[in-house]
Design a protein around this motif. Structure first.
Motif, PDB file in Angstrom:
ATOM      1  N   VAL A  83      47.411  37.814  44.177  1.00 47.39           N
ATOM      2  CA  VAL A  83      47.033  39.200  44.737  1.00 47.39           C
ATOM      3  C   VAL A  83      45.605  38.803  44.964  1.00 47.39           C
ATOM      4  O   VAL A  83      44.804  38.054  45.504  1.00 47.39           O
ATOM      5  CB  VAL A  83      46.918  39.754  42.605  1.00 47.39           C
ATOM      6  CG1 VAL A  83      46.511  40.897  43.411  1.00 47.39           C
ATOM      7  CG2 VAL A  83      47.826  39.367  42.756  1.00 47.39           C
ATOM      8  N   SER A  84      45.572  39.707  45.634  1.00 48.22           N
ATOM      9  CA  SER A  84      44.353  40.016  46.854  1.00 48.22           C
ATOM     10  C   SER A  84      42.969  40.575  46.108  1.00 48.22           C
ATOM     11  O   SER A  84      43.001  41.122  45.073  1.00 48.22           O
ATOM     12  CB  SER A  84      44.552  40.892  48.292  1.00 48.22           C
ATOM     13  OG  SER A  84      44.712  42.226  48.238  1.00 48.22           O
ATOM     14  N   ILE A  85      41.758  40.073  46.273  1.00 47.63           N
ATOM     15  CA  ILE A  85      41.191  40.766  45.430  1.00 47.63           C
ATOM     16  C   ILE A  85      41.307  42.382  45.949  1.00 47.63           C
ATOM     17  O   ILE A  85      40.163  43.007  44.904  1.00 47.63           O
ATOM     18  CB  ILE A  85      39.650  39.902  46.270  1.00 47.63           C
ATOM     19  CG1 ILE A  85      38.361  40.782  45.432  1.00 47.63           C
ATOM     20  CG2 ILE A  85      39.102  41.008  48.339  1.00 47.63           C
ATOM     21  CD1 ILE A  85      37.618  39.945  45.065  1.00 47.63           C
ATOM     22  N   VAL A  86      41.115  42.727  46.891  1.00 47.49           N
ATOM     23  CA  VAL A  86      41.739  44.033  47.602  1.00 47.49           C
ATOM     24  C   VAL A  86      42.340  44.860  46.192  1.00 47.49           C
ATOM     25  O   VAL A  86      42.268  45.911  45.759  1.00 47.49           O
ATOM     26  CB  VAL A  86      42.133  44.924  48.891  1.00 47.49           C
ATOM     27  CG1 VAL A  86      41.761  46.271  49.318  1.00 47.49           C
ATOM     28  CG2 VAL A  86      40.410  44.208  49.863  1.00 47.49           C
ATOM     29  N   GLU A  87      42.839  44.462  46.110  1.00 45.66           N
ATOM     30  CA  GLU A  87      44.085  44.625  45.118  1.00 45.66           C
ATOM     31  C   GLU A  87      43.716  45.080  43.531  1.00 45.66           C
ATOM     32  O   GLU A  87      44.422  45.571  42.618  1.00 45.66           O
ATOM     33  CB  GLU A  87      45.509  44.317  44.970  1.00 45.66           C
ATOM     34  CG  GLU A  87      46.308  44.112  46.351  1.00 45.66           C
ATOM     35  CD  GLU A  87      46.964  43.098  46.472  1.00 45.66           C
ATOM     36  OE1 GLU A  87      48.978  44.007  47.447  1.00 45.66           O
ATOM     37  OE2 GLU A  87      47.733  41.900  46.154  1.00 45.66           O
ATOM     38  N   LEU A  88      42.784  43.637  43.160  1.00 44.77           N
ATOM     39  CA  LEU A  88      42.661  43.772  41.867  1.00 44.77           C
ATOM     40  C   LEU A  88      41.569  44.773  41.570  1.00 44.77           C
ATOM     41  O   LEU A  88      41.847  44.915  40.208  1.00 44.77           O
ATOM     42  CB  LEU A  88      41.404  41.864  41.855  1.00 44.77           C
ATOM     43  CG  LEU A  88      41.293  42.020  40.676  1.00 44.77           C
ATOM     44  CD1 LEU A  88      42.461  42.027  39.518  1.00 44.77           C
ATOM     45  CD2 LEU A  88      40.678  40.213  41.179  1.00 44.77           C
ATOM     46  N   ILE A  89      40.601  44.539  43.130  1.00 47.06           N
ATOM     47  CA  ILE A  89      39.595  45.986  43.115  1.00 47.06           C
ATOM     48  C   ILE A  89      40.328  47.079  42.338  1.00 47.06           C
ATOM     49  O   ILE A  89      39.373  48.155  41.425  1.00 47.06           O
ATOM     50  CB  ILE A  89      38.756  45.808  43.899  1.00 47.06           C
ATOM     51  CG1 ILE A  89      37.792  44.315  43.887  1.00 47.06           C
ATOM     52  CG2 ILE A  89      37.372  46.906  44.038  1.00 47.06           C
ATOM     53  CD1 ILE A  89      36.785  44.706  45.320  1.00 47.06           C
TER      54      ILE A  89
END
Length: 182
Positions: free
Chosen positions: A15-21
């Motif tokens: 999971v990318s950091i943008v998706e996590l945020i």
């Protein structure tokens, strides 16, 4: 080549950091809405519970007062914030007086079950409707009860009472005293 494909699959499967945020932001918005709704619901339930307690208190006060007035041999006097009458039970004089957000019965403050409750308004006045019986007078009683949370309930009741003149009031009290003189 197969090794390169399997390495790329491992790198792309996370999971990318943008998706996590974005997931954290959406979760926090949902939790905030739920907590806000819950707090509003609890505030409403608390307010309604307090109003229910105040309604019970005011009904008890009003029914006790009107019942005593109906059974009373007579009312001696009344004014906009008080009433004096003969007790139906023992012939004593009972005085209800509203003074400084307190309803006093024979100079003693009436206490309530509801904490922080107080009488905001107590009005006694002659009702506009006429009674054909000359001895009776229709009085209107208005009581408003409040608490420190700005909950407010009121009740308006009317009662037909016999008005006593000063001579009748003195005779009524003397008759009650003479029962005790042997």
């Amino acid at each position: 080549m197969e090794l390169n494909k399997s390495i790329k699959k491992i790198q792309n499967s996370g999971v990318s950091i943008v998706e996590l945020i974005m997931a954290i932001a959406m979760t926090s918005v949902i939790i905030t809405v739920i907590l806000s709704s819950w707090n509003n619901f609890n505030r409403h339930v608390f307010s309604q519970r307090r109003k229910s307690i105040l309604r019970t208190e005011i009904k008890l006060i009003s029914s006790a007062l009107t019942s005593q007035l109906r059974r009373s041999p007579g009312v001696i006097a009344y004014h906009s914030s008080g009433i004096t009458y003969i007790s139906p039970n023992n012939g004593d004089t009972i005085v209800y007086e509203f003074y400084a957000e307190e309803l006093l019965k024979n100079d003693k403050s009436i206490r309530f079950v509801a904490q922080d409750a107080y009488i905001n308004k107590f009005v006694v006045e002659e009702a506009e409707q006429n009674i054909e019986n000359n001895e009776l007078k229709l009085l209107s009683l208005f009581i408003e009860l409040m608490d420190d949370f700005d909950n407010r309930v009121s009740i308006n009741s009317a009662v037909a009472v016999k008005m006593l003149n000063e001579y009748e009031a003195a005779a009524e009290e003397e008759e009650e005293l003479s029962r005790w003189n042997f």
